[in-house]
Scaffold this motif. Structure first.
Motif, short mmCIF file in Angstrom:
data_model
loop_
_atom_site.label_atom_id
_atom_site.label_comp_id
_atom_site.label_asym_id
_atom_site.label_seq_id
_atom_site.Cartn_x
_atom_site.Cartn_y
_atom_site.Cartn_z
N ARG A 214 31.87 -25.44 32.00
CA ARG A 214 32.53 -25.79 30.74
C ARG A 214 33.40 -27.04 30.88
NH1 ARG A 214 32.32 -21.66 26.83
NH2 ARG A 214 34.32 -22.25 25.91
N ASP B 223 29.60 -20.46 13.60
CA ASP B 223 30.27 -21.30 14.59
C ASP B 223 29.42 -22.52 14.97
OD1 ASP B 223 28.32 -19.93 15.93
OD2 ASP B 223 29.62 -19.12 17.49
N VAL C 93 38.14 -27.51 19.69
CA VAL C 93 39.41 -26.95 20.16
C VAL C 93 39.20 -25.54 20.69
CG1 VAL C 93 41.68 -26.15 19.41
CG2 VAL C 93 40.84 -28.40 18.68
N LYS C 94 38.40 -24.75 20.01
CA LYS C 94 38.13 -23.38 20.46
C LYS C 94 37.44 -23.39 21.82
CE LYS C 94 35.00 -20.85 18.32
NZ LYS C 94 34.36 -19.99 17.28
N PHE C 95 36.50 -24.29 22.00
CA PHE C 95 35.80 -24.40 23.28
C PHE C 95 36.79 -24.77 24.38
CE2 PHE C 95 33.30 -26.36 26.59
CZ PHE C 95 32.12 -25.62 26.62
N ILE D 263 40.12 -24.31 24.45
CA ILE D 263 41.09 -23.23 24.70
C ILE D 263 40.45 -22.12 25.52
CG2 ILE D 263 42.40 -21.39 23.60
CD1 ILE D 263 43.00 -23.34 21.32
N LEU D 264 39.24 -21.73 25.17
CA LEU D 264 38.55 -20.69 25.93
C LEU D 264 38.32 -21.12 27.38
CD1 LEU D 264 35.92 -19.38 23.35
CD2 LEU D 264 37.87 -18.13 24.27
N THR D 265 38.04 -22.39 27.56
CA THR D 265 37.86 -22.92 28.91
C THR D 265 39.17 -22.85 29.70
OG1 THR D 265 36.10 -24.40 28.15
CG2 THR D 265 37.15 -24.94 30.26
N ARG E 294 37.53 -27.65 14.86
CA ARG E 294 37.79 -26.24 15.17
C ARG E 294 36.97 -25.77 16.37
NH1 ARG E 294 35.18 -22.60 10.94
NH2 ARG E 294 33.42 -22.81 12.37
N GLU E 295 35.70 -26.09 16.38
CA GLU E 295 34.83 -25.63 17.46
C GLU E 295 35.13 -26.33 18.78
OE1 GLU E 295 32.83 -23.00 17.39
OE2 GLU E 295 33.64 -22.71 15.37
#
Length: 304
Positions: free
Chosen positions: A265, A133, A240-242, A244-246, A237-238
């Motif tokens: 975040r 990641d 967007v993932k950050f 979404i998790l936020t 990807r990373e």
């Protein structure tokens, strides 16, 4: 000491280092290889300045962080090699000679990392690996190949560091070493470890691992590094993932660890968006200097 004998400038960055910098400088004075020591003082206000009498000091008007101070130092280094050394680290007497000899005999390498140990002898870093990641993770066991180095004790070729764009000063602190390693890899250089180059590191004497600032700088700079250096698909990807998790954090019932706290975040995302234009400009410059493709480096080094 004959200036012609000196191959390395050891750069020690300090900020409020009165409690530990004397031990670091004493260890440098005991080195068995001639060198230049340059202390970059990040506007310390704790009496550090009075302890630096007799040393070559570059005093900055404000705290530029570790990365910013290294970038300032690079502009005045005139030796073939530049060493980075934390002010809470104490190198063994043969530390520099071991690094220099290893780098001289490894012409394909642009950086030579050290063995960093905690005061109790526990290994802290024998190099850095690249995770799936995009994190830079310290290796605590010997490895034949390493992606990068820990910036707390490393020797680099000065001209090569300048050629790849220097040190990312805006990072302030953390990930400036992994970003530099990535750019060296993209430019076709190798990175090696010299396990015999031993340094005892009082980890976190200047910064506080686990603090909100620690997590903010780590999370922000990882994303900025990916935007600068990684394949576009990985960086996107990373990011967007950050995000979404936020976004889902308010709907999670369990207590969040420090790096998953909503305010922190959101702060990270704001800083990344603000710095996005500069990161993309840097990406273009890195691409222009690269001899290897981003995907090629990623596929070779990112752990699955």
């Amino acid at each position: 000491m004959d200036e012609a004998e000196v191959s390395t400038t050891v750069v020690v960055v300090t900020w409020r280092g009165a409690a530990h910098i004397t031990a670091c400088l004493d260890a440098l004075a005991a080195q068995n290889r001639p060198h230049r020591t340059l202390v970059v003082d990040n506007a310390s206000d704790d009496g550090t300045a009075s302890l630096l009498a007799g040393h070559e000091v570059l005093r900055l008007p404000r705290n530029a962080g570790y990365a910013g101070a290294l970038a300032e130092a690079l502009s005045v280094v005139d030796t073939p090699f530049m060493a980075w050394l934390n002010d809470d680290a104490m190198p063994a007497p043969d530390w520099l000679s071991t690094l220099e000899d290893a780098l001289v005999t490894t012409p394909e390498a642009a950086a030579m990392g050290s063995l960093m140990e905690l005061p109790d002898g526990t290994p802290q870093s024998l190099g850095v690996r690249l995770t799936a990641d995009g994190h830079g993770s310290d290796l605590t066991e010997p490895a034949q190949d390493v992606f990068g180095f820990c910036g707390g004790a490393v020797l680099l070729r000065t001209d090569t560091l300048r050629e790849i764009g220097g040190v990312p000063a805006d990072f302030f602190c953390y990930y400036e070493d992994t970003d530099t390693a990535w750019r060296l890899r993209l430019s076709g250089w190798d990175i090696r470890q010299a396990p015999g180059a031993r340094v005892v590191h009082h980890h976190g004497a200047s910064t506080k691992p686990g603090s909100p600032l620690f997590h903010r700088w780590n999370e922000r700079n990882r994303l900025l590094m990916l935007l600068r250096c990684a394949p576009a698909r990985v960086a996107l990807r990373e990011l967007v993932k950050f995000a979404i998790l936020t976004a889902v954090l308010p709907f999670r019932g369990e207590p969040a660890p420090p790096n998953f706290r909503l305010f922190l975040r959101c702060h990270v995302l704001t800083e990344v968006v603000t710095r996005l234009p500069a990161a993309l400009r840097a990406r273009q410059c890195i691409t222009a200097r690269a001899v290897l493709g981003r995907g090629e480096v990623w596929d070779a080094w990112a752990a699955g």
